[in-house]
Structures are given as C-alpha cells and as structure tokens.
Design an enzyme around this catalytic site. Structure first.
Site, PDB file in Angstrom:
ATOM      1  N   TRP A 218       1.228  -1.142   0.471  1.00 51.73           N
ATOM      2  CA  TRP A 218      -0.283   0.021   0.037  1.00 51.73           C
ATOM      3  C   TRP A 218       1.183   1.505  -0.321  1.00 51.73           C
ATOM      4  O   TRP A 218       0.826   1.962  -0.754  1.00 51.73           O
ATOM      5  CB  TRP A 218      -1.148   0.377   1.186  1.00 51.73           C
ATOM      6  CG  TRP A 218      -1.634   1.207   1.535  1.00 51.73           C
ATOM      7  CD1 TRP A 218      -2.780   1.379   0.595  1.00 51.73           C
ATOM      8  CD2 TRP A 218      -1.816   2.101   1.931  1.00 51.73           C
ATOM      9  NE1 TRP A 218      -3.352   2.793   1.104  1.00 51.73           N
ATOM     10  CE2 TRP A 218      -2.374   2.949   2.053  1.00 51.73           C
ATOM     11  CE3 TRP A 218      -0.614   2.927   2.910  1.00 51.73           C
ATOM     12  CZ2 TRP A 218      -2.524   4.322   2.979  1.00 51.73           C
ATOM     13  CZ3 TRP A 218      -0.189   3.964   4.116  1.00 51.73           C
ATOM     14  CH2 TRP A 218      -1.362   4.724   4.014  1.00 51.73           C
ATOM     15  N   ARG A 249      -7.394  -2.595   2.704  1.00 55.61           N
ATOM     16  CA  ARG A 249      -7.505  -2.252   1.473  1.00 55.61           C
ATOM     17  C   ARG A 249      -8.376  -3.427   0.303  1.00 55.61           C
ATOM     18  O   ARG A 249      -8.538  -4.628   0.839  1.00 55.61           O
ATOM     19  CB  ARG A 249      -6.508  -1.194   0.787  1.00 55.61           C
ATOM     20  CG  ARG A 249      -5.478  -0.543   1.382  1.00 55.61           C
ATOM     21  CD  ARG A 249      -6.911   0.819   0.659  1.00 55.61           C
ATOM     22  NE  ARG A 249      -6.010   2.077   1.315  1.00 55.61           N
ATOM     23  CZ  ARG A 249      -6.677   2.310   2.604  1.00 55.61           C
ATOM     24  NH1 ARG A 249      -7.406   1.783   3.401  1.00 55.61           N
ATOM     25  NH2 ARG A 249      -6.277   3.408   2.801  1.00 55.61           N
TER      26      ARG A 249
HETATM   27  C1  LIG Z   1      -1.298   4.817  -0.959  1.00 59.13           C
HETATM   28  C2  LIG Z   1      -1.033   5.991  -0.054  1.00 59.13           C
HETATM   29  C3  LIG Z   1      -2.607   6.348  -0.257  1.00 59.13           C
HETATM   30  C4  LIG Z   1      -2.641   8.143   0.043  1.00 59.13           C
HETATM   31  N1  LIG Z   1      -4.180   8.648  -0.282  1.00 59.13           N
HETATM   32  C5  LIG Z   1      -4.016   9.957   0.331  1.00 59.13           C
HETATM   33  C6  LIG Z   1      -5.462  10.422   0.004  1.00 59.13           C
HETATM   34  O1  LIG Z   1      -6.133  10.160  -0.821  1.00 59.13           O
HETATM   35  N2  LIG Z   1      -5.516  12.467   0.310  1.00 59.13           N
HETATM   36  C7  LIG Z   1      -5.063  12.743   1.030  1.00 59.13           C
HETATM   37  O2  LIG Z   1      -4.551  13.481   1.154  1.00 59.13           O
HETATM   38  N3  LIG Z   1      -3.580  12.083   1.496  1.00 59.13           N
HETATM   39  C8  LIG Z   1      -3.235  10.579   1.001  1.00 59.13           C
HETATM   40  N4  LIG Z   1      -1.900  10.076   1.009  1.00 59.13           N
HETATM   41  C9  LIG Z   1      -1.364  10.861   2.360  1.00 59.13           C
HETATM   42  C10 LIG Z   1      -0.315  11.475   1.395  1.00 59.13           C
HETATM   43  O3  LIG Z   1       0.671  11.367   0.289  1.00 59.13           O
HETATM   44  C11 LIG Z   1       1.046  12.033   2.587  1.00 59.13           C
HETATM   45  O4  LIG Z   1       0.202  12.126   3.297  1.00 59.13           O
HETATM   46  C12 LIG Z   1       2.013  12.671   2.443  1.00 59.13           C
HETATM   47  O5  LIG Z   1       2.726  12.455   0.651  1.00 59.13           O
HETATM   48  C13 LIG Z   1       3.140  12.368   3.580  1.00 59.13           C
HETATM   49  O6  LIG Z   1       4.342  14.097   2.885  1.00 59.13           O
HETATM   50  P1  LIG Z   1       5.722  13.244   3.382  1.00 59.13           P
HETATM   51  O7  LIG Z   1       6.735  14.277   2.827  1.00 59.13           O
HETATM   52  O8  LIG Z   1       5.303  13.219   4.666  1.00 59.13           O
HETATM   53  O9  LIG Z   1       5.945  12.232   2.515  1.00 59.13           O
HETATM   54  P2  LIG Z   1       6.020  11.403   1.057  1.00 59.13           P
HETATM   55  O10 LIG Z   1       5.324  12.129   0.276  1.00 59.13           O
HETATM   56  O11 LIG Z   1       5.737  10.564   0.812  1.00 59.13           O
HETATM   57  O12 LIG Z   1       7.984  12.346   0.017  1.00 59.13           O
HETATM   58  C14 LIG Z   1       8.553  11.944   0.825  1.00 59.13           C
HETATM   59  C15 LIG Z   1       9.564  12.187  -0.001  1.00 59.13           C
HETATM   60  O13 LIG Z   1      10.864  12.051   0.711  1.00 59.13           O
HETATM   61  C16 LIG Z   1      12.009  11.255  -0.522  1.00 59.13           C
HETATM   62  N5  LIG Z   1      12.840  10.483  -0.111  1.00 59.13           N
HETATM   63  C17 LIG Z   1      12.641   9.121   0.746  1.00 59.13           C
HETATM   64  N6  LIG Z   1      13.974   8.716   0.839  1.00 59.13           N
HETATM   65  C18 LIG Z   1      14.875   9.458   0.749  1.00 59.13           C
HETATM   66  C19 LIG Z   1      16.569  10.150   1.459  1.00 59.13           C
HETATM   67  N7  LIG Z   1      17.272   9.137   1.933  1.00 59.13           N
HETATM   68  N8  LIG Z   1      16.950  10.949   0.708  1.00 59.13           N
HETATM   69  C20 LIG Z   1      16.568  12.160  -0.178  1.00 59.13           C
HETATM   70  N9  LIG Z   1      15.048  11.394  -0.305  1.00 59.13           N
HETATM   71  C21 LIG Z   1      14.417  11.062   0.267  1.00 59.13           C
HETATM   72  C22 LIG Z   1      10.742  10.621  -1.430  1.00 59.13           C
HETATM   73  O14 LIG Z   1      11.695  10.948  -2.906  1.00 59.13           O
HETATM   74  C23 LIG Z   1       9.942  11.751  -1.620  1.00 59.13           C
HETATM   75  O15 LIG Z   1       9.943  12.599  -2.225  1.00 59.13           O
HETATM   76  C24 LIG Z   1      -1.906   8.362   0.990  1.00 59.13           C
HETATM   77  C25 LIG Z   1      -0.348   8.126   1.580  1.00 59.13           C
HETATM   78  C26 LIG Z   1      -0.575   7.011   0.804  1.00 59.13           C
HETATM   79  C27 LIG Z   1       0.739   6.096   0.803  1.00 59.13           C
END
Ligand SMILES: Cc1cc2nc3c(=O)[nH]c(=O)nc-3n(C[C@H](O)[C@H](O)[C@H](O)COP(=O)(O)OP(=O)(O)OC[C@H]3O[C@@H](n4cnc5c(N)ncnc54)[C@H](O)[C@@H]3O)c2cc1C
Length: 627
Positions: A218, A249
C-alpha cells in the site's frame, strides 16, 4: 575507501526529501529566504515530479476543513483526530495544521489542480473532510510550484541523491551526507538549518505480497524510514513509535477503499455475509470512550474485521455491486437515466484506481471483476510507518509560538535537536494531515526554519575527520564486496558478508513473526518483543557486514539499515507501552486491555548519540481547553 568524488554544497536551509511536505517547505521558505538573502537547497532521492507517496497521483484531498464556508472549525478537526487516535495526539500541532490547511488547498487549485465542483460551484466532498480531485498529476502540479519558488529565490534542487546520515555539532544539526544513486559521487551538505521530510517506511515488516507480487504494497516502496533514521541518529526525541498504520484495502493490489466507504456508502462483509461493523458492535464497548463515539477509530474498524478473520469467516468483501445498485436505484423508473447513471458510477469506480493505484485496475481486469456485478476481496495490509496518515510515528517537535501549549522549546516544528526541523511523516503525534496537511505543515516548518536562521543561524561548524568517517562508513559495503567477492564462486554466498536482500528478508521475518505482522495476525506480547530485540541485536551486528556490488545495491543496503532502526524504535516502544490501545493495528496479548489510568500518554524514545543508549519516557497529553 571506494573512489567516489566528494561534492560539497553549502547552503542556509537544507530540505531533505521532495514529497508533499518538502514542497510545502520549499514554497514557503523560498519566499522568506529571498527576502532575507538566504539560500534554499532541496535534495530528493528521486525526481521531484513523481517522488513520494503521491507519485502515482491521488483521487482525493483528505484534509480540508472548510473554515471559510463555516463547514467546520479547526477545533472540530482536533476532536476528530483525538477520537481516531484513541486519545493520543498532539492537539497543538493538529490545530495548527487544521487552521492553515484550507489556504494550502486553495493554492493547489490556483496552481492548476482540478477539484471537483457541483452544479453550484461547491467542492464535491467524498466525506466530511475529503475533496474529490482529478489527481493523476497531483504531484507534478505541486512540485512545479516548489520548483518555481526555489528557482525564483536562486536556490538549488538536487535529485537522485540518497541521504543517509546527519552531520552534528554537539546537539545541533549542521547538514547531511548522502550519495548519488547514478554516479560515483558522495555529497556533503552543510547547512544552518535542516528540515527532514523523507516520508515514512514500508517493508520493515514482511509484506503480504511476496514472490511474484513482491514490491507491491500500500505504502510506496521507495520510502524506507529515512526520516526516522535521520532524526533518531541525530539524537532527536521520537514519539508514537508504536503507532503503526494498517489500512484495510482491496486485497493484493492494495486499491483504495475511501471512495467505496464514503462516496458509494458501501458495506464490508465476511464470506458468510455478516457485516462485521454491525455483528460485532458490542466489542466496541471494550474500547470506550473511543469505541462508543463517532467516527469509530480506523484501528477499531480494522479490529472488528480481524475478529471475523480469526474466527475463520474470511475472506472479507467490499459489497461493490450492492453499493452501485443502491445509488442507481433512484433512477429505476427512467431506463435511459438509469443506464447513464450506471455507466457514470462504473467510470468513477475505475477512475478511483486509475488516479492512484493503477495495479488494482489491472488486477480487477485480470480477474474479470466487474464492480457493478460482483463484490471484491479486501484485507488488512502489513504494518506501515506513516505519521501523516492514520499512524502517528515521528519526531517530537516544538509547538506553535502563539499557543499556550506545554510542548514548546524552540521554533515551530523544530525537533529536540537544534536546527533540525521535521514535517509530514517525519513529525509525530499529529496524524491525519494527509497530502494537504503535510504541505501545510511543511509551510509552517519552512517559515520557522528561516526565522531560526535569521535569528540564530551560525555558520555550520564541521569536524573534517568526522565527515571523513561518515563517508567511509557509507561506502564500506562497496569496499567489503570488492575485498571478498572473489573468495567464493557464487558471490551471494560468502562467509565475509551478506547482501541487502538477505538482510531485508531477515528483518522482515523478525518483525512479522515477533512484532505482530501479518502471519502473527497482528498480535504480539512482551516475550515476543523481547525475542525480537534479541534477534534485532544480531541483525544490527550483521549490518556492519553488508556488501554491495554497485551503487544500486549500496542504496538498498542503506535503505534496509534505515528500516532496521525504524523497526527497533517500534519494538522498543511497543515493549514500553504495557497495554493494548490500538487493536486492529497491534494487539499485545499479555496486556489485552486499554489502561487509561497509566497509559493515556505519549510514549517517547530517544537514542543518545553520545553513548548509543536508548531512553524511554512518558509525556502527558494536553487537551486544548474547551475543545
Ligand atoms: C497509498 C497512499 C494513499 C494515500 N491517499 C491519500 C489521499 O487519498 N489523499 C490525501 O490527501 N493523502 C493521501 N495519502 C497521504 C499523503 O500521500 C501523505 O500524507 C504525504 O505524501 C506525506 O508527505 P511527506 O512529504 O511526509 O512524504 P512523501 O510525500 O512520501 O515524500 C517523501 C519524500 O522523501 C524522499 N526521500 C525518501 N527517502 C529519502 C532519502 N533517503 N534521501 C532523500 N530523499 C528521500 C522521497 O523521494 C519523497 O520525495 C496517501 C498516502 C499513501 C501512502
């Protein structure tokens, strides 16, 4: 040491990650950086346009409060999150995000995201907080705005750099070290402030999809616990490390169920036809007050389904055909309108997958599933670490300046390590931020980090010998492989090293069998967790024997070391919390009840970089007065 070129980058603000929260940080920080003549640098392990959890797109924005239209208040959102997380949430953080998230959504629309509207021009809601979108290109749109903001402020973006370790000057974070995933280059980033936004973690536990399905999960397989590793290794206090997320899911391709439950009002049933939410309603009394309030927490909904599976009543099914028929019923007297409505519903059902989980559409097609004719199997996934969704694990961060919160020691969203900020999945106890809330929290953290630099930012002080030691450690698996690979005829069998896949399989087996994974039916106990700790200690020793033939394998080695640290923090915190608070996420069989008197609190942990010891602590829960 492997002969990698060292690239040194000096910046003021360093953003680690390129996902939703990173884009929020970039958009906001670039604005303030430009005003103050500061440099912003963003580093992503992938390509910004399609990186992170939203890479494939989404079909709904899950957090929109609707304050301007008087739909809800930020206080309503605080109550909702408190209820869903069984009373354990940082209300100051949740409130802060809730009061800012709508403006983020309005920006998304301004940048070109299509949010569905009805005949009156009002947003179409999937549920109380969710807005339907045409979201296949969601990430590209939000990334474009971040890129433009950084370019406008004269900043820099580095893609395909995998960040590994923090650089520290005492209790202060002064940058990070990573390596290119394409070239033989190691990067040393020196910064006055750093924001960790590298997402959550998957594949810490053995997935349901093994063998030919391996790689499907997921949660996106490319987020591997880098945020948790980075903040833990910097010495930051962490919170809610026990609060993993288990979504239910569509089985095997992990397709979303939100539209089915919320928009189509579908029911979930056992193979015998019983609707577990109705049949097992009495069980909710055992989890009062949360079990008796609405909406029923996600973990309890899972739990009732799991009780059916435990009783041999599986598989579980989503009643798709019944839901579609119920909606179309309103048109039954007009055959033409009925046919049109059925077509429309069918299209919506498929679009939901095509927007965000294309493989579920493939699986339906491959298995001749027509949602309007036949129900479809659902199941609880393996556990994930995603503090921005319905899990809560992440760093313990400082609360908003203008609120009378007890959790305030520095700048908003700064961890307990000076100069190190966290947002999105990287910051803990503020669940249900989702894509929009993560972006909003990123904006909050970005603005605070620039303020920190303006007021306190000193030139990063780095010990060159320490930087060299970090570089040598990161590249060691390449050296080990080179030294020993010729000693056996099959390079994957060697008494001097192990390869990433062997290491990952062992980690997943430990977590799955002892820490409440799928094959243990999400149950664990003190004895199981203690056994997990014994085995994790051996695994940690063996992590120093990992070998990598090339850069690709080097990345996999470090991804799995990061997963192991996330796993260890999880096991330690489940051991510490002597109760079961989130059945449906995990069940501690030796302490099977919720204990409000002793455990209505945060369970925090910290790894001390000075001596390598872990410290566990309880923190009181503060409720916003009157909410
Ligand atoms: C399957 C799924 C369905 C979802 N559905 C919804 C929805 O319908 N509606 C909604 O609003 N939200 C939804 N979400 C939630 C939403 O996607 C997350 O809340 C959001 O993306 C979190 O943001 P983030 O920046 O913390 O992480 P992310 O957006 O995941 O970003 C993480 C970033 O870190 C980078 N990264 C990782 N490791 C490293 C490293 N070692 N060095 C450099 N870069 C790195 C990655 O490449 C990425 O760019 C969903 C999430 C998932 C997993």
């Amino acid at each position: 040491m492997a002969n990698f070129e060292t690239v040194e980058v000096k910046t003021d603000l360093l953003i680690l990650g390129g996902g939703f929260s990173a884009c929020g940080v970039a958009t906001e920080a670039a604005y303030w950086a430009k005003k103050n003549g500061l440099k912003v640098t963003l580093v992503d392990k992938a390509a910004l346009d399609r990186s992170g959890a939203v890479a494939m797109g989404l079909s709904a924005i899950n957090q929109y409060v609707g304050i301007k239209d008087g739909e809800n208040t930020a206080e309503d959102y605080v109550r909702y999150v408190r209820q869903d997380l069984m009373g354990v949430s940082r209300e100051d953080l949740v409130y802060n995000i809730a009061r800012h998230v709508d403006s983020t959504v309005h920006l998304f629309e301004k940048w070109g995201l299509k949010i569905w509207t009805d005949e009156e021009g009002k947003y179409v809601h999937e549920g109380r907080w969710q807005l339907m979108i045409n979201g296949e290109s969601y990430k590209i749109i939000i990334a474009e705005a971040a890129k433009n903001a950084i370019a406008d402020a004269g900043g820099e973006i580095y893609e395909r750099i995998f960040i590994v370790e923090p650089l520290l000057d005492g209790n202060k974070c002064v940058g990070a070290v990573g390596f290119s995933t394409r070239e033989e280059k190691i990067y040393v980033f020196k910064a006055k402030a750093t924001v960790a936004t590298m997402g959550g973690a998957v594949h810490v536990f053995r997935p349901r999809s093994v063998g030919e399905g391996f790689g499907r999960s997921w949660y996106p397989p490319f987020n591997t616990g880098s945020s948790a590793y980075f903040t833990i290794r910097a010495g930051a206090e962490m919170t809610c490390q026990e609060v993993r997320f288990i979504p239910v899911r569509f089985k095997d391709a992990y397709g979303p169920v939100g539209a089915w439950f919320l928009l189509f009002k579908s029911r979930a049933i056992s193979a015998e036809g019983g609707e577990y939410m109705a049949v097992r309603k009495d069980e909710l009394n055992n989890w009062a007050p949360y079990g008796l309030a609405k909406p029923i927490p996600a973990n309890l909904r899972n739990y009732l389904g799991m009780l059916d599976v435990d009783a041999g009543l599986g598989p579980l099914y989503m009643e798709t055909s019944e839901a579609i028929a119920n909606i179309a019923q309103a048109y039954k007297d007009d055959p033409k309108a009925f046919k049109k409505k059925m077509k429309e519903l069918e299209a919506e059902a498929w679009e939901d997958f095509l927007d965000m989980t294309i493989s579920q559409a493939h699986l339906w097609a491959a298995q001749n599933v027509k949602p309007e004719e036949k129900h479809s199997e659902i199941a609880a996934c393996e556990p994930y670490f995603i503090g921005s969704h319905s899990g809560a694990s992440g760093a313990w961060v400082s609360g908003p300046e203008d609120m009378d919160t007890p959790y305030k020691w520095g700048y908003n969203n700064m961890t307990t390590v000076e100069g190190l900020f966290a947002a999105g999945d990287a910051s803990g106890a503020s669940s249900h931020k989702f894509s929009s809330g993560s972006h909003a929290e990123g904006r909050i953290a970005g603005k605070a980090a620039i303020k920190y630099i303006v007021e306190k930012g000193a030139e990063p002080n780095l010990d060159a010998a320490k930087v060299d030691a970090v570089k040598a450690k990161i590249l060691a698996p390449l050296d080990r492989y080179k030294e020993f690979c010729k000693l056996t005829t099959a390079p994957e069998i060697n008494p001097n090293y192990l390869l990433w896949r062997q290491f990952m399989d062992r980690l997943q087996k430990i977590m799955d069998e002892y820490a409440g994974g799928v094959t243990a039916a999400f149950k664990t106990s003190k004895s199981n967790l203690e056994r997990a700790m014994e085995l994790l200690a051996f695994l940690k020793e063996d992590s120093e024997k990992l070998a990598a033939a090339d850069i690709y394998s080097l990345e996999r080695c470090w991804e799995n070391i990061q997963r192991m640290w996330q796993g260890e923090a999880h096991v330690r915190t489940m051991l510490f919390r002597e109760e079961t608070r989130w059945p449906g996420y995990y069940f501690r069989a030796d302490t099977p009840k919720m204990d409000e008197q002793n455990w209505h609190c945060f369970a925090n942990c910290r790894w001390n970089p000075a001596n390598g010891e872990w410290e566990m602590s309880k923190k009181d829960i503060w409720n916003i007065p009157g909410v």
